[in-house]
Design an enzyme around this catalytic site. Structure first.
Site, short mmCIF file in Angstrom:
data_model
loop_
_atom_site.label_atom_id
_atom_site.label_comp_id
_atom_site.label_asym_id
_atom_site.label_seq_id
_atom_site.Cartn_x
_atom_site.Cartn_y
_atom_site.Cartn_z
N LYS A 85 0.75 -1.27 0.02
CA LYS A 85 0.10 -0.05 -0.22
C LYS A 85 0.90 1.34 -0.08
O LYS A 85 1.98 1.27 0.33
CB LYS A 85 -0.98 -0.19 1.12
CG LYS A 85 -2.04 -0.95 1.24
CD LYS A 85 -3.05 -1.05 2.18
CE LYS A 85 -3.94 -2.34 2.01
NZ LYS A 85 -5.02 -2.03 3.02
N PHE A 92 -15.61 2.99 6.78
CA PHE A 92 -14.19 3.49 6.69
C PHE A 92 -13.89 3.61 5.05
O PHE A 92 -12.70 3.70 4.46
CB PHE A 92 -13.06 2.29 7.07
CG PHE A 92 -13.31 0.91 6.73
CD1 PHE A 92 -12.70 0.58 5.63
CD2 PHE A 92 -14.06 0.14 7.71
CE1 PHE A 92 -13.00 -0.85 5.30
CE2 PHE A 92 -14.36 -1.06 7.28
CZ PHE A 92 -13.75 -1.81 6.06
N ARG A 141 -1.77 -14.53 3.60
CA ARG A 141 -2.53 -13.89 4.77
C ARG A 141 -1.80 -14.00 6.04
O ARG A 141 -1.85 -13.07 7.03
CB ARG A 141 -4.16 -14.27 4.85
CG ARG A 141 -4.98 -14.10 3.61
CD ARG A 141 -5.42 -12.94 3.43
NE ARG A 141 -6.36 -12.39 4.78
CZ ARG A 141 -6.97 -11.31 4.58
NH1 ARG A 141 -7.08 -10.48 3.73
NH2 ARG A 141 -7.62 -10.96 5.55
N ARG A 186 2.45 -6.77 8.80
CA ARG A 186 1.64 -5.49 9.32
C ARG A 186 2.18 -4.88 10.71
O ARG A 186 2.20 -3.64 10.95
CB ARG A 186 0.13 -5.75 9.47
CG ARG A 186 -0.40 -5.77 8.02
CD ARG A 186 -1.71 -6.18 7.78
NE ARG A 186 -2.48 -5.91 6.78
CZ ARG A 186 -3.79 -6.54 6.41
NH1 ARG A 186 -4.26 -7.37 7.06
NH2 ARG A 186 -4.15 -5.96 5.25
N HIS A 218 -1.97 -5.90 1.15
CA HIS A 218 -3.25 -6.17 0.90
C HIS A 218 -3.08 -7.63 0.54
O HIS A 218 -1.89 -8.05 0.09
CB HIS A 218 -4.18 -5.66 -0.09
CG HIS A 218 -5.14 -6.28 -0.50
ND1 HIS A 218 -6.29 -6.40 0.03
CD2 HIS A 218 -5.16 -7.13 -1.70
CE1 HIS A 218 -7.18 -7.04 -0.79
NE2 HIS A 218 -6.29 -7.52 -1.71
P1 IDP Z 1 -8.01 -7.23 5.35
O1 IDP Z 1 -7.11 -6.11 4.15
O2 IDP Z 1 -7.21 -7.56 6.46
O3 IDP Z 1 -8.45 -8.13 4.31
P2 IDP Z 1 -10.62 -5.88 5.03
O4 IDP Z 1 -11.61 -6.24 6.28
O5 IDP Z 1 -10.89 -6.67 3.77
O6 IDP Z 1 -9.17 -6.24 5.92
O7 IDP Z 1 -10.36 -4.43 4.70
C1 IDP Z 1 -9.64 -3.89 3.66
C2 IDP Z 1 -9.16 -2.58 4.24
O8 IDP Z 1 -9.88 -1.76 4.60
C3 IDP Z 1 -8.06 -3.04 5.22
O9 IDP Z 1 -6.74 -3.59 4.80
C4 IDP Z 1 -7.77 -1.67 6.00
O10 IDP Z 1 -6.84 -0.90 5.22
C5 IDP Z 1 -9.13 -0.98 5.74
N1 IDP Z 1 -10.04 -1.25 7.06
C6 IDP Z 1 -10.64 -2.30 7.42
N2 IDP Z 1 -11.32 -2.16 8.48
C7 IDP Z 1 -11.11 -0.79 8.92
C8 IDP Z 1 -11.69 -0.26 10.13
O11 IDP Z 1 -12.36 -0.72 10.86
N3 IDP Z 1 -11.33 1.16 10.08
C9 IDP Z 1 -10.44 1.62 8.97
N4 IDP Z 1 -9.90 1.10 7.99
C10 IDP Z 1 -10.29 -0.21 7.92
MG MG Z 2 -9.90 -8.06 2.79
#
Ligand code: IDP
Ligand code: MG
Length: 398
Positions: free
Chosen positions: A119, A166, A194, A214, A227
């Site tokens: 990112k 978000f 992951r 992370r 990601h």
């Molecule tokens: P992941 O990247 O671990 O799969 P996801 O739930 O798919 O997580 O969320 C996608 C992206 O959205 C995350 O990588 C993060 O950058 C952002 N994100 C997820 N949850 C939140 C939140 O609660 N607040 C702010 N940003 C969030």
């Molecule tokens: Mg995701």
């Protein structure tokens, strides 16, 4: 005569349908090669014999032997998976399918692909370290490129989160600077990538999984460094977004003007030896700005074009062509005032042996093997820089 030999071989193949030969195992694949001169894709049956590292090829359309069984030291069983690009006698072949039941059973469950992305918070300063971590965990990086997403593209990529609190912030963040996207191959790649990423919230990651990417490189729940696809279906969809037919919609380099830049090209021996991340980190630590990056598998014709000025001048010309077509290379656009001469200084003397004596801090001293496997190619003359950068990021890309 040739047709007879195919029939003969088919008989042999069906006789040992378990694909166990006396001396080892025989794996079969379907491979494709784009013939530039004929503007057509040619398909081959590619056989690999594990006992003695030999390969054999049949032209599928013309039903004849194309390459008789011969040694190919550079090709290992590990290099053969769907989507892999292998170099056989200076031809870049793409493996598109398994060729028989034995090979499918034996290999399909092992090698899996996934999609990943670095990112914007980590691209400028941490991408080398993240790439290094990925390599040291045993993943193979098959595709890699830097992309600047528009807000519209970022919104589309993350559309599954549309409507969440978000979402807007996430989209703004993803379009705030370049991202580096890649395809990984490895055993259980989706799950393992992951796991290596760690929990979404970087502060949670630091508590619960301190060795993850992370935890080490992320900041908070939005700026979380990387990601990764969460399923095989998502991996395919996300890969297509950046590398498949849909990728043609992404912002292109076509309208860019290439100036004030020079080319750094990490050579295949260094990529295959897992040094790419370390080299990128060293370039970054020396204060250079990497403004474009992409992995390429060079064909002989492209390489000869790039190295044209060395033909008949440099004794190692043929070996240089052979090296650059022997596997993936990574092209870097280095930008900034004085970048050309400063970058050449960082890369160091042509011969790594001399570099190790005279300039031990240079990249060639640290990562080079010999005059041909000397870790990086860099633009020679000031005026070559923009031309070589344009060659990779505009001409080869299209
Ligand atoms: P992941 O990247 O671990 O799969 P996801 O739930 O798919 O997580 O969320 C996608 C992206 O959205 C995350 O990588 C993060 O950058 C952002 N994100 C997820 N949850 C939140 C939140 O609660 N607040 C702010 N940003 C969030
Ligand atoms: Mg995701």
């Amino acid at each position: 005569m040739q047709r007879q030999s195919l029939c003969f071989n088919q008989r042999i193949l069906s006789q040992c349908s378990g694909a166990r030969t006396v001396m080892g195992e025989r794996y079969a694949f379907t491979a494709e090669w784009y013939d530039i001169n004929a503007s057509m894709i040619k398909r081959y049956q590619l056989l690999f014999y594990s006992a003695d590292n030999t390969v054999e090829m049949f032209d599928i359309k013309n039903r004849r032997l194309f390459l008789k069984r011969s040694k190919c030291e550079r090709v290992k069983l590990n290099d053969l998976y769907i989507g892999a690009i292998v170099n056989i006698h200076s031809r870049q072949l793409t493996i598109v399918d398994f060729g028989d039941e034995f090979t499918t059973k034996k290999l399909s469950s092992i090698k899996e692909k996934t999609f990943g992305l670095i990112k914007p918070d980590c691209v400028p300063s941490k991408m080398g370290e993240i790439i290094d971590r990925i390599i040291s965990e045993g993943f193979i990086i098959c595709q890699l490129k830097m992309v600047q997403l528009s807000s519209k593209e970022a919104a589309e990529f993350y559309q599954e989160h549309r409507g969440k609190s978000f979402y807007e912030k996430l989209v703004d963040f993803m379009a705030s600077g370049p991202v580096v996207v890649f395809e990984l191959t490895g055993d259980n790649a989706v799950t393992r990538w992951r796991e290596l990423m760690g929990p979404t919230d970087s502060s949670v990651a630091r508590q619960e999984a301190p060795h993850t990417i992370r935890a080490q490189f992320g900041t908070d729940v939005t700026r979380d460094a990387v990601h990764g696809s969460d399923s095989q279906e998502a991996a395919k969809r996300e890969y297509d977004f950046f590398f498949g037919s849909k990728a043609s919609n992404l912002r292109k380099n076509t309208d860019r003007i290439f100036q004030n830049c020079t080319l750094g090209l990490i050579k295949p021996h260094a990529v295959l030896d897992g040094q790419a991340g370390k080299i990128i980190t060293a370039i970054r630590n020396a204060g250079f700005n990497i403004s474009a990056l992409q992995l390429y598998n060079m064909e002989k014709a492209n390489t000869e074009e790039l190295y044209e000025v060395y033909k008949g001048v440099v004794a190692e010309y043929s070996s240089m062509v052979e090296e650059l077509t022997s596997g993936p290379c990574i092209a870097l656009e280095i930008t900034g005032d004085g970048a050309h001469s400063l970058f050449r200084e960082l890369v160091g003397p042509h011969d790594p042996e001399i570099a190790r004596h005279l300039r031990p801090d240079t990249l060639r001293a640290q990562f080079g093997v010999n005059k041909v496997k000397n870790a990086l190619h860099c633009s020679d003359l000031l005026e070559d820089g923009p031309l070589e950068v344009e060659y990779f990021f505009k001409i080869m890309d299209s």
